[in-house]
Design a protein around this motif. Structure first.
Motif, PDB file in Angstrom:
ATOM      1  N   ARG A 187      59.112  30.069  22.705  1.00 50.79           N
ATOM      2  CA  ARG A 187      58.905  31.521  22.677  1.00 50.79           C
ATOM      3  C   ARG A 187      59.452  32.125  21.391  1.00 50.79           C
ATOM      4  NH1 ARG A 187      61.308  33.398  28.227  1.00 50.79           N
ATOM      5  NH2 ARG A 187      61.035  35.432  27.270  1.00 50.79           N
ATOM      6  N   TYR A 188      60.617  31.638  20.968  1.00 49.32           N
ATOM      7  CA  TYR A 188      61.224  32.133  19.730  1.00 49.32           C
ATOM      8  C   TYR A 188      60.333  31.828  18.529  1.00 49.32           C
ATOM      9  CZ  TYR A 188      64.461  32.471  15.803  1.00 49.32           C
ATOM     10  OH  TYR A 188      65.047  32.783  14.618  1.00 49.32           O
TER      11      TYR A 188
ATOM     12  N   ALA B  67      57.149  31.236  18.492  1.00 46.51           N
ATOM     13  CA  ALA B  67      55.922  32.036  18.579  1.00 46.51           C
ATOM     14  C   ALA B  67      56.191  33.462  18.106  1.00 46.51           C
ATOM     15  CB  ALA B  67      55.381  32.032  20.007  1.00 46.51           C
ATOM     16  N   ALA B  68      57.336  34.027  18.503  1.00 48.12           N
ATOM     17  CA  ALA B  68      57.687  35.383  18.068  1.00 48.12           C
ATOM     18  C   ALA B  68      57.901  35.413  16.558  1.00 48.12           C
ATOM     19  CB  ALA B  68      58.949  35.860  18.798  1.00 48.12           C
ATOM     20  N   GLN B  69      58.537  34.380  16.016  1.00 51.11           N
ATOM     21  CA  GLN B  69      58.730  34.294  14.567  1.00 51.11           C
ATOM     22  C   GLN B  69      57.382  34.254  13.854  1.00 51.11           C
ATOM     23  OE1 GLN B  69      61.922  35.268  14.039  1.00 51.11           O
ATOM     24  NE2 GLN B  69      62.240  33.653  12.558  1.00 51.11           N
TER      25      GLN B  69
ATOM     26  N   ASP C 174      54.603  35.432  14.826  1.00 45.13           N
ATOM     27  CA  ASP C 174      53.935  36.723  14.949  1.00 45.13           C
ATOM     28  C   ASP C 174      54.689  37.842  14.232  1.00 45.13           C
ATOM     29  OD1 ASP C 174      51.987  35.550  16.499  1.00 45.13           O
ATOM     30  OD2 ASP C 174      52.883  36.156  18.413  1.00 45.13           O
TER      31      ASP C 174
ATOM     32  N   GLU D 154      57.718  38.849  14.965  1.00 47.24           N
ATOM     33  CA  GLU D 154      58.506  39.609  15.942  1.00 47.24           C
ATOM     34  C   GLU D 154      59.832  38.932  16.269  1.00 47.24           C
ATOM     35  OE1 GLU D 154      55.976  40.117  19.311  1.00 47.24           O
ATOM     36  OE2 GLU D 154      54.482  41.250  18.193  1.00 47.24           O
ATOM     37  N   GLY D 155      60.320  38.109  15.361  1.00 44.17           N
ATOM     38  CA  GLY D 155      61.560  37.386  15.619  1.00 44.17           C
ATOM     39  C   GLY D 155      62.749  38.290  15.871  1.00 44.17           C
TER      40      GLY D 155
ATOM     41  N   SER E 133      62.760  41.404  17.126  1.00 45.73           N
ATOM     42  CA  SER E 133      62.682  42.049  18.438  1.00 45.73           C
ATOM     43  C   SER E 133      62.939  41.037  19.548  1.00 45.73           C
ATOM     44  CB  SER E 133      61.327  42.728  18.637  1.00 45.73           C
ATOM     45  OG  SER E 133      60.285  41.773  18.638  1.00 45.73           O
ATOM     46  N   PHE E 134      62.524  39.791  19.359  1.00 46.08           N
ATOM     47  CA  PHE E 134      62.785  38.742  20.342  1.00 46.08           C
ATOM     48  C   PHE E 134      64.277  38.547  20.517  1.00 46.08           C
ATOM     49  CE2 PHE E 134      63.678  34.369  21.524  1.00 46.08           C
ATOM     50  CZ  PHE E 134      62.805  34.143  22.574  1.00 46.08           C
ATOM     51  N   SER E 135      64.993  38.441  19.411  1.00 47.34           N
ATOM     52  CA  SER E 135      66.429  38.173  19.503  1.00 47.34           C
ATOM     53  C   SER E 135      67.221  39.368  20.007  1.00 47.34           C
ATOM     54  CB  SER E 135      66.976  37.699  18.159  1.00 47.34           C
ATOM     55  OG  SER E 135      66.797  38.697  17.184  1.00 47.34           O
TER      56      SER E 135
END
Length: 105
Positions: free
Chosen positions: A25-26, A28-30, A32, A34-35, A37-39
Motif C-alpha cells: 500500500r505504501y 502504491a501511494a508513493q 501515485d 501520495e506517500g 498523505s499515506f504516512s
C-alpha cells in the motif's frame, strides 16, 4: 526464556503478512504521489533490511514494546531505559507479557 525457533517466524505468522500488505500500500501511494498523505494516517516505516540489521531492529523493539505492553508501575520505566543490553530488555518484556497473560488468563 525459550530459545528462538530455528526456522524463524512460523509461515502463518500474521504480522509478516500485515507488514507485506502495508509495504504494498505504501509503495502504491508513493507511485501515485501520495506517500505523504499515506504516512499521515498509517504508522508504517518501510525498512531496507540490507541497511537495517536484525540487531538494530531488535534494539528498537526492546524499547518500543514497552509502549504497547506497559509497565507494572510508573516508577519502573527509568530502570528499563537504563538496562544495558537489548537481550535483557527483551527478556524483561517477555516476563512482563507472561505476567499480563496470567492476569487475563
Amino acid at each position: 526464556p525459550p530459545a528462538p525457533e530455528a526456522g524463524g517466524w512460523p509461515v502463518d505468522f500474521e504480522l509478516a503478512k500485515m507488514g507485506a500488505q502495508l509495504r504494498e500500500r505504501y509503495e502504491a501511494a508513493q507511485a501515485d504521489g501520495e506517500g505523504d498523505s499515506f504516512s499521515s494516517w498509517v504508522h508504517f516505516v518501510p525498512v531496507d533490511h540490507a541497511h537495517y540489521s536484525a540487531r538494530r531492529r531488535a534494539q528498537r523493539l526492546s524499547y518500543a514494546v514497552w509502549g504497547v505492553i506497559g509497565v507494572a508501575t510508573d516508577d519502573a520505566v527509568q530502570p528499563l531505559l537504563e538496562v544495558g543490553s537489548t537481550s535483557d530488555r527483551l527478556r524483561r518484556a517477555l516476563v512482563r507479557m507472561r505476567e499480563i497473560m496470567q492476569q487475563i488468563g
